[in-house]
Write an enzyme that holds these catalytic residues in place. Structure first.
Site, PDB file in Angstrom:
ATOM      1  N   VAL A   1       0.840  -1.198   0.000  1.00  0.00           N
ATOM      2  CA  VAL A   1       0.000   0.000   0.000  1.00  0.00           C
ATOM      3  C   VAL A   1       0.881   1.256   0.000  1.00  0.00           C
ATOM      4  O   VAL A   1       0.372   2.356   0.126  1.00  0.00           O
ATOM      5  CB  VAL A   1      -0.954   0.040   1.214  1.00  0.00           C
ATOM      6  CG1 VAL A   1      -2.066  -0.982   1.043  1.00  0.00           C
ATOM      7  CG2 VAL A   1      -0.219  -0.213   2.521  1.00  0.00           C
ATOM      8  N   HIS A   2       2.194   1.057  -0.137  1.00  0.00           N
ATOM      9  CA  HIS A   2       3.119   2.189  -0.086  1.00  0.00           C
ATOM     10  C   HIS A   2       3.827   2.341  -1.431  1.00  0.00           C
ATOM     11  O   HIS A   2       4.856   1.710  -1.668  1.00  0.00           O
ATOM     12  CB  HIS A   2       4.187   1.972   0.998  1.00  0.00           C
ATOM     13  CG  HIS A   2       3.635   1.844   2.386  1.00  0.00           C
ATOM     14  ND1 HIS A   2       4.413   1.443   3.452  1.00  0.00           N
ATOM     15  CD2 HIS A   2       2.408   2.077   2.898  1.00  0.00           C
ATOM     16  CE1 HIS A   2       3.662   1.418   4.551  1.00  0.00           C
ATOM     17  NE2 HIS A   2       2.444   1.795   4.235  1.00  0.00           N
ATOM     18  N   MET A   3       3.288   3.176  -2.296  1.00  0.00           N
ATOM     19  CA  MET A   3       3.951   3.420  -3.581  1.00  0.00           C
ATOM     20  C   MET A   3       4.623   4.792  -3.512  1.00  0.00           C
ATOM     21  O   MET A   3       4.001   5.768  -3.092  1.00  0.00           O
ATOM     22  CB  MET A   3       2.927   3.394  -4.732  1.00  0.00           C
ATOM     23  CG  MET A   3       2.346   2.013  -4.989  1.00  0.00           C
ATOM     24  SD  MET A   3       1.169   1.463  -3.754  1.00  0.00           S
ATOM     25  CE  MET A   3      -0.229   2.481  -4.135  1.00  0.00           C
TER      26      MET A   3
END
Lengths: 519, 169
Positions: free
Chosen positions: A451-453
């Site tokens: 969920v961390h781009m």
């Protein structure tokens, strides 16, 4: 400055300054000082800071304005409503990496776990050293972090809300003698409803939806929801506004929307910001636009205990295991609804039934891995497509992480652990855990999500090696700014929300200190 | 967007429910509901992905005819033991496209199965009751703090006075 007669912090109604598909009845043209694409951690923070200072700000959000009362534990419905592409976005590679982004007013802060950590000092120092950023180290950033932490109420959890799954994680860490710390979260007496990923049903999580967005609206900002921006309008190298369209209930294209602004900001996340810039004809001389994609690859495992766990009762991620932070690994207990657990399980048929029958005795634990490889976002027919190849080093790190986390969970009393590796039988004890180190596990066997781009329009002082300057302004463009996790020159090894908000706060201060440039 | 299965797609998915989902899903008569849920999920995925799934399911169904044990039958017409074997052939298929399709279809069916209220009840999964309970408690115990925090969201910042509009030029 314009103050609304009623509080904008509403649990059940849409505030007056928000226009939606229901109220945008024709083609719309607006003028503003600042137009911001996106209403998440970056966009809403910047909007609130600039609106409070007296600027005329318009935020544009593709997603809908949901209110606290709309959020329920119906995972399927919430996923369809709050997640882009129903949560089925995927970075192509070996293995493919599923990623999730919020698509709602408040952006991904509506669906994140609320972890609020400052950027580690070693990362800020690295950004200074490698990207040539000035005034980025903690002595300069501390005031911005403090400001954000006040706005979103960053604090520890009330102890009575900590559930059995997190208590077991702590028991295991304590038994191993590993460093475990209480998580800092943006919340006002979080009730422990464990529904963070589907919108906080109590309003306790201080997502942008209930903090920065109402603040921005209160100080005069306007918000257009259900509007997708097609492109940034450019006059030569100067950004002069945006053009988009209303998105209908079924996704159909509606009325045209144009917002002209003296400053244009892309704050739609590390996947969509490079695509928006590319669609608008913005080119970076560095050739780095869309490149440098980091993901914090994440895997989860399911540990079955003999005692009742009922992981949905109690706060999401009360603790983080920081023992292996130096290796770029963080561990946490992350309860997930049955549908999602079943979906990501390798089992099927009767075997799946047996596994799921133990759901109420299962601790779901996950890890965040600070990655060493980078991928890219390509824009194909105007839509972004992420490509990412998990580095062998990171794959090995994930295997080590699973082994370590399994050790912790066995120390806490787990009797069986399902790994995220297809074809690897469930672990039943320390011998099985140790065997993971010597077993050949291919990347294609790994079930990796994120969920961390981050990083696709990275900041840097050198325009030949970076897309944006130290305050997020696009090199070789005028009045065009980026304000989201695209800016990160490197992965940060912790949850990114507070870093995005602090950078937005810093960028707002820079804009306000240099207003004459935007005349 | 609203998406409805075509009859051929629905037939293939219904034939896969007993292969992918636990036996109780069929015993409880949930097959049609699960396939309906797959349609709901497919309505929110990217259009290209959705088209790929539909095309893939059609290919999955038709290519079974060329598999000798199927004796010219399509996948949705196979008896349970052959349906299992045919799905396994795709799950461990030679090409990544086969493997990814089998995985995606299985994920959609498993998600639909364990989002069904009957299945959730059997697991004792009752988050709504828990949320109601803790929501009430939060307001009872911390009402004053919550009201103060809500007021603070809108309170002006004494350290940053508003600029005058004319400064913008």
């Amino acid at each position: 400055m314009v103050a609304l007669p009623k509080s904008a912090v509403s649990q059940g109604r849409i505030p007056d300054r928000v226009s939606t598909r229901s109220t945008l009845h024709g083609d719309t043209v607006l003028d503003a000082d600042v137009v911001i694409v996106g209403s998440g951690a970056g966009g809403a923070t910047l909007a609130a800071e600039l609106a409070e200072a007296g600027l005329d700000v318009v935020m544009i959000e593709e997603g809908r304005y949901w209110t606290t009362r709309d959020f329920t534990a119906e995972a399927s419905a919430m996923t369809r409503q709050l997640y882009r592409d129903g949560g089925a976005s995927m970075a192509i590679g070996d293995p493919p990496v599923m990623f999730q982004e919020g698509r709602a007013v408040g952006g991904s802060t509506v669906i994140n776990g609320g972890m609020s950590w400052r950027t580690p000092e070693r990362i800020l120092e690295r950004w200074r050293r490698e990207a040539g950023l000035e005034h980025i180290e903690m002595p300069d950033m501390a005031a911005h972090f403090e400001r954000v932490e006040r706005r979103i109420n960053v604090r520890h959890q009330d102890p009575e809300t900590i559930g059995v799954d997190n208590a077991l994680l702590k028991r295991g860490a304590d038994a191993k003698g590993w460093k475990i710390i209480p998580n800092l979260r943006n919340q006002v007496h979080c009730a422990g409803s464990n529904n963070c990923a589907f919108g906080c049903p109590t309003g306790a999580k201080q997502s942008a939806l209930v903090s920065y967005v109402p603040r921005a609206l209160h100080y005069g900002a306007r918000l257009l929801s259900d509007v997708r921006v097609d492109k940034i309008l450019m006059h030569g190298k100067r950004a002069i506004g945006v053009q988009g369209h209303v998105v209908g209930e079924d996704g159909e294209r509606g009325h045209r929307v144009v917002v002209r602004g003296k400053l244009v900001v892309s704050a739609c996340g590390a996947i969509h910001t490079p695509a928006l810039l590319a669609r608008s004809g913005v080119r970076s001389p560095s050739g780095r636009l869309g490149k440098n994609l980091s993901l914090h690859p994440n895997v989860k495992l399911a540990a079955v205990f003999d005692e009742p766990v009922r992981g949905w009762e109690g706060v999401h991620q009360a603790y983080q295991v920081r023992e292996f932070e130096g290796e770029g690994l963080l561990f946490a207990a992350v309860n997930i609804p049955p549908g999602v657990i079943a979906m990501t399980a390798h089992e099927r048929g009767a075997e799946l039934g047996r596994m799921m029958a133990e759901y109420d005795r299962t601790v779901i634990a996950g890890m965040l891995c600070e990655d060493s490889n980078t991928g890219r976002v390509r824009t194909i027919n105007g839509r972004p497509q992420a490509f990412y190849q998990l580095a062998q080093l990171d794959a090995e790190k994930l295997i080590r992480g699973v082994a370590l986390l399994s050790e912790l969970l066995f120390a806490a009393g787990a009797r069986e652990i399902k790994t995220p590796f297809a074809g690897v039988p469930a672990l039943r004890g320390h011998d099985d855990t140790r065997a993971l180190y010597t077993r050949t596990i291919k990347r294609s066997q790994m079930e990796v999500v994120t969920v961390h781009m981050m990083g696709t329009a990275a900041m840097g002082s050198d325009r030949t090696r970076s897309v944006t300057d130290g305050h997020g302004f696009v090199h070789d463009a005028d009045r065009l700014m980026v304000c989201d996790a695209s800016l990160f020159p490197t992965p940060i090894g912790v949850n990114p929300m507070e870093t995005i908000m602090a950078l937005a706060t810093r960028s707002a201060a820079h804009v306000l200190d240099n207003l004459s440039r935007y005349q | 967007m609203t998406y409805q299965h075509s009859q051929p797609t629905r037939r293939v998915l219904e034939s896969l429910v007993p292969v992918i989902c636990p036996p109780e899903a069929m015993e409880l008569g949930l097959g049609a509901d699960i396939v309906d849920h797959v349609a709901l999920t497919m309505s929110s995925v990217p259009p290209l992905f959705r088209r790929g799934l539909v095309l893939g399911l059609a290919t999955y169904d038709l290519t079974a005819m060329a598999w000798p044990p199927a004796r010219g039958r399509r996948a949705h017409q196979l008896p349970p033991d052959l349906a299992e074997r045919w799905w396994e052939r795709w799950h461990h298929g030679l090409t990544p496209v086969q493997r990814e399709l089998a995985k995606a279809v299985a994920q959609l069916l498993k998600f639909g199965c364990y989002e069904h209220p009957v299945m959730l009840e059997r697991l004792g999964y009752t988050p709504a009751a828990w949320i109601d309970q803790v929501k009430r408690r939060r307001l009872q115990v911390y009402g004053d703090d919550i009201r103060k925090a809500e007021a603070a969201v809108l309170a002006p910042d004494p350290l940053r006075p508003p600029i005058r509009k004319k400064e913008l030029g």
